[in-house]
Design a protein around this motif. Structure first.
Motif, PDB file in Angstrom:
ATOM      1  N   PHE A   1      -0.304  -0.380  -0.398  1.00 14.78           N
ATOM      2  CA  PHE A   1      -0.999  -1.030  -1.366  1.00 14.78           C
ATOM      3  C   PHE A   1      -0.896  -2.609  -1.130  1.00 14.78           C
ATOM      4  O   PHE A   1      -1.641  -3.192  -1.479  1.00 14.78           O
ATOM      5  CB  PHE A   1      -0.260  -0.931  -2.767  1.00 14.78           C
ATOM      6  CG  PHE A   1      -0.359   0.358  -3.371  1.00 14.78           C
ATOM      7  CD1 PHE A   1      -1.447   1.137  -2.949  1.00 14.78           C
ATOM      8  CD2 PHE A   1       0.577   1.336  -4.171  1.00 14.78           C
ATOM      9  CE1 PHE A   1      -1.925   2.522  -3.327  1.00 14.78           C
ATOM     10  CE2 PHE A   1       0.338   2.614  -4.598  1.00 14.78           C
ATOM     11  CZ  PHE A   1      -0.893   3.223  -4.169  1.00 14.78           C
ATOM     12  N   ASP A   2       0.346  -3.077  -0.457  1.00 16.62           N
ATOM     13  CA  ASP A   2       0.522  -4.565  -0.127  1.00 16.62           C
ATOM     14  C   ASP A   2      -0.390  -4.914   0.884  1.00 16.62           C
ATOM     15  O   ASP A   2      -0.986  -6.000   0.870  1.00 16.62           O
ATOM     16  CB  ASP A   2       1.776  -4.941   0.237  1.00 16.62           C
ATOM     17  CG  ASP A   2       2.984  -4.798  -0.760  1.00 16.62           C
ATOM     18  OD1 ASP A   2       2.753  -4.726  -1.969  1.00 16.62           O
ATOM     19  OD2 ASP A   2       4.262  -4.604  -0.467  1.00 16.62           O
ATOM     20  N   LEU A   3      -0.647  -4.217   1.825  1.00 20.18           N
ATOM     21  CA  LEU A   3      -1.723  -4.541   3.030  1.00 20.18           C
ATOM     22  C   LEU A   3      -3.072  -4.570   2.277  1.00 20.18           C
ATOM     23  O   LEU A   3      -3.767  -5.524   2.556  1.00 20.18           O
ATOM     24  CB  LEU A   3      -1.454  -3.408   3.933  1.00 20.18           C
ATOM     25  CG  LEU A   3      -0.341  -3.563   5.030  1.00 20.18           C
ATOM     26  CD1 LEU A   3      -0.570  -2.455   5.647  1.00 20.18           C
ATOM     27  CD2 LEU A   3      -0.430  -4.961   5.627  1.00 20.18           C
ATOM     28  N   LEU A   4      -3.417  -3.606   1.507  1.00 18.73           N
ATOM     29  CA  LEU A   4      -4.649  -3.823   0.664  1.00 18.73           C
ATOM     30  C   LEU A   4      -4.986  -4.839  -0.058  1.00 18.73           C
ATOM     31  O   LEU A   4      -6.001  -5.631  -0.156  1.00 18.73           O
ATOM     32  CB  LEU A   4      -4.980  -2.318   0.089  1.00 18.73           C
ATOM     33  CG  LEU A   4      -5.744  -1.406   0.717  1.00 18.73           C
ATOM     34  CD1 LEU A   4      -5.840  -0.033  -0.235  1.00 18.73           C
ATOM     35  CD2 LEU A   4      -6.848  -1.601   1.685  1.00 18.73           C
ATOM     36  N   SER A   5      -4.080  -5.333  -0.632  1.00 16.88           N
ATOM     37  CA  SER A   5      -3.983  -6.411  -1.681  1.00 16.88           C
ATOM     38  C   SER A   5      -4.140  -7.382  -0.950  1.00 16.88           C
ATOM     39  O   SER A   5      -4.859  -8.680  -1.235  1.00 16.88           O
ATOM     40  CB  SER A   5      -2.671  -6.453  -2.675  1.00 16.88           C
ATOM     41  OG  SER A   5      -2.694  -5.341  -3.415  1.00 16.88           O
TER      42      SER A   5
ATOM     43  N   LYS B   1      -5.544   3.518  10.932  1.00 15.10           N
ATOM     44  CA  LYS B   1      -3.844   3.465  11.313  1.00 15.10           C
ATOM     45  C   LYS B   1      -3.072   4.148  10.032  1.00 15.10           C
ATOM     46  O   LYS B   1      -3.272   3.847   8.964  1.00 15.10           O
ATOM     47  CB  LYS B   1      -3.598   1.987  11.481  1.00 15.10           C
ATOM     48  CG  LYS B   1      -1.885   1.573  11.597  1.00 15.10           C
ATOM     49  CD  LYS B   1      -1.946   0.450  12.390  1.00 15.10           C
ATOM     50  CE  LYS B   1      -0.369   0.210  12.469  1.00 15.10           C
ATOM     51  NZ  LYS B   1       0.342   1.052  13.179  1.00 15.10           N
ATOM     52  N   TYR B   2      -2.113   4.954  10.175  1.00 14.77           N
ATOM     53  CA  TYR B   2      -1.501   5.657   9.399  1.00 14.77           C
ATOM     54  C   TYR B   2      -0.334   4.587   8.962  1.00 14.77           C
ATOM     55  O   TYR B   2       0.445   4.164   9.688  1.00 14.77           O
ATOM     56  CB  TYR B   2      -0.815   7.065   9.951  1.00 14.77           C
ATOM     57  CG  TYR B   2       0.232   7.521   8.937  1.00 14.77           C
ATOM     58  CD1 TYR B   2      -0.427   8.224   7.705  1.00 14.77           C
ATOM     59  CD2 TYR B   2       1.517   7.712   9.103  1.00 14.77           C
ATOM     60  CE1 TYR B   2       0.057   8.790   6.893  1.00 14.77           C
ATOM     61  CE2 TYR B   2       2.182   8.529   8.334  1.00 14.77           C
ATOM     62  CZ  TYR B   2       1.672   8.890   7.306  1.00 14.77           C
ATOM     63  OH  TYR B   2       2.576   9.521   6.368  1.00 14.77           O
ATOM     64  N   ILE B   3      -0.191   4.355   7.621  1.00 11.93           N
ATOM     65  CA  ILE B   3       0.889   3.713   6.943  1.00 11.93           C
ATOM     66  C   ILE B   3       1.821   4.746   5.998  1.00 11.93           C
ATOM     67  O   ILE B   3       1.256   5.294   5.266  1.00 11.93           O
ATOM     68  CB  ILE B   3       0.304   2.485   5.880  1.00 11.93           C
ATOM     69  CG1 ILE B   3      -0.624   1.681   7.048  1.00 11.93           C
ATOM     70  CG2 ILE B   3       1.402   1.657   5.252  1.00 11.93           C
ATOM     71  CD1 ILE B   3       0.080   0.717   7.777  1.00 11.93           C
ATOM     72  N   GLU B   4       3.004   4.975   6.412  1.00 13.28           N
ATOM     73  CA  GLU B   4       3.803   5.865   5.725  1.00 13.28           C
ATOM     74  C   GLU B   4       4.088   5.765   4.461  1.00 13.28           C
ATOM     75  O   GLU B   4       4.196   6.302   3.578  1.00 13.28           O
ATOM     76  CB  GLU B   4       5.017   6.309   6.745  1.00 13.28           C
ATOM     77  CG  GLU B   4       5.777   7.377   6.426  1.00 13.28           C
ATOM     78  CD  GLU B   4       7.031   7.569   7.369  1.00 13.28           C
ATOM     79  OE1 GLU B   4       7.799   8.550   6.967  1.00 13.28           O
ATOM     80  OE2 GLU B   4       6.952   7.116   8.468  1.00 13.28           O
ATOM     81  N   LYS B   5       4.385   4.190   4.081  1.00 14.74           N
ATOM     82  CA  LYS B   5       4.888   4.044   2.868  1.00 14.74           C
ATOM     83  C   LYS B   5       3.908   3.572   1.993  1.00 14.74           C
ATOM     84  O   LYS B   5       2.880   2.671   2.441  1.00 14.74           O
ATOM     85  CB  LYS B   5       6.086   2.837   2.925  1.00 14.74           C
ATOM     86  CG  LYS B   5       7.286   3.306   4.129  1.00 14.74           C
ATOM     87  CD  LYS B   5       8.427   2.528   3.670  1.00 14.74           C
ATOM     88  CE  LYS B   5       9.520   2.955   4.595  1.00 14.74           C
ATOM     89  NZ  LYS B   5       9.981   3.803   4.527  1.00 14.74           N
ATOM     90  N   LYS B   6       3.833   4.015   0.899  1.00 17.70           N
ATOM     91  CA  LYS B   6       2.746   3.864  -0.219  1.00 17.70           C
ATOM     92  C   LYS B   6       2.932   2.142  -0.374  1.00 17.70           C
ATOM     93  O   LYS B   6       1.966   1.720  -0.667  1.00 17.70           O
ATOM     94  CB  LYS B   6       2.773   4.711  -1.401  1.00 17.70           C
ATOM     95  CG  LYS B   6       2.094   6.258  -0.710  1.00 17.70           C
ATOM     96  CD  LYS B   6       2.321   6.868  -1.935  1.00 17.70           C
ATOM     97  CE  LYS B   6       2.008   8.281  -1.529  1.00 17.70           C
ATOM     98  NZ  LYS B   6       2.777   8.521  -0.258  1.00 17.70           N
ATOM     99  N   ARG B   7       3.927   1.820  -0.800  1.00 15.79           N
ATOM    100  CA  ARG B   7       4.037   0.446  -1.276  1.00 15.79           C
ATOM    101  C   ARG B   7       3.400  -0.498  -0.113  1.00 15.79           C
ATOM    102  O   ARG B   7       2.745  -1.355  -0.533  1.00 15.79           O
ATOM    103  CB  ARG B   7       5.577   0.369  -1.466  1.00 15.79           C
ATOM    104  CG  ARG B   7       5.929  -1.230  -2.134  1.00 15.79           C
ATOM    105  CD  ARG B   7       7.399  -1.672  -2.443  1.00 15.79           C
ATOM    106  NE  ARG B   7       8.141  -1.187  -1.121  1.00 15.79           N
ATOM    107  CZ  ARG B   7       8.477  -2.006  -0.238  1.00 15.79           C
ATOM    108  NH1 ARG B   7       7.860  -3.449  -0.507  1.00 15.79           N
ATOM    109  NH2 ARG B   7       9.164  -1.617   0.750  1.00 15.79           N
ATOM    110  N   LYS B   8       3.743  -0.251   1.034  1.00 12.96           N
ATOM    111  CA  LYS B   8       3.176  -1.081   2.117  1.00 12.96           C
ATOM    112  C   LYS B   8       1.633  -0.794   2.274  1.00 12.96           C
ATOM    113  O   LYS B   8       1.101  -1.850   2.381  1.00 12.96           O
ATOM    114  CB  LYS B   8       3.921  -0.873   3.602  1.00 12.96           C
ATOM    115  CG  LYS B   8       3.868  -1.726   4.733  1.00 12.96           C
ATOM    116  CD  LYS B   8       4.276  -2.941   4.256  1.00 12.96           C
ATOM    117  CE  LYS B   8       3.969  -3.892   5.505  1.00 12.96           C
ATOM    118  NZ  LYS B   8       4.687  -5.384   5.300  1.00 12.96           N
TER     119      LYS B   8
END
Length: 113
Positions: free
Chosen positions: A104-108, A95-102
């Motif tokens: 990083f948050d999802l992986l964390s 799934k493509y996540i456009e915003k890098k901050r989001k």
């Protein structure tokens, strides 16, 4: 959309670990790659970050021939995946996540559980 343990099933948990984002230069791609490795994912070909750097360099070089200045980098359930186009990753179920901050948050968030 809110992500918490009460609304997420095991199937959604697996899907959210299969995400990717875009990188516009090698430094940005290396930053994303090192972050993914720090969260416990394996590198390309189950090795250290050396092959990841080589894949990033090759993907940028191949896209540069077509006047594209970006690549896509993400993670499957176990390892980093690097691609020069979005189509290849979408076909693999990421799934493509456009915003890098989001991203990083999802992986964390998913690696904490």
């Amino acid at each position: 959309m809110r992500f918490d343990s009460a609304t997420c099933t095991k199937k959604n948990n697996i899907k959210m670990k299969r995400i990717f984002t875009i990188a516009y230069n090698e430094e940005e791609a290396n930053e994303i790659g090192h972050f993914i490795m720090s969260k416990g994912y394996e590198g390309v070909q189950n090795d250290s970050y050396r092959y990841c750097r080589e894949c990033i360099y090759c993907a940028f070089r191949e896209n540069g021939e077509h006047n594209k200045d970006y690549i896509f980098i993400g993670c499957t359930g176990a390892q980093i995946i690097i691609s020069k186009n979005k189509r290849r990753l979408r076909r693999r179920g990421l799934k493509y996540i456009e915003k890098k901050r989001k991203f990083f948050d999802l992986l964390s968030m998913w690696n904490e559980k």
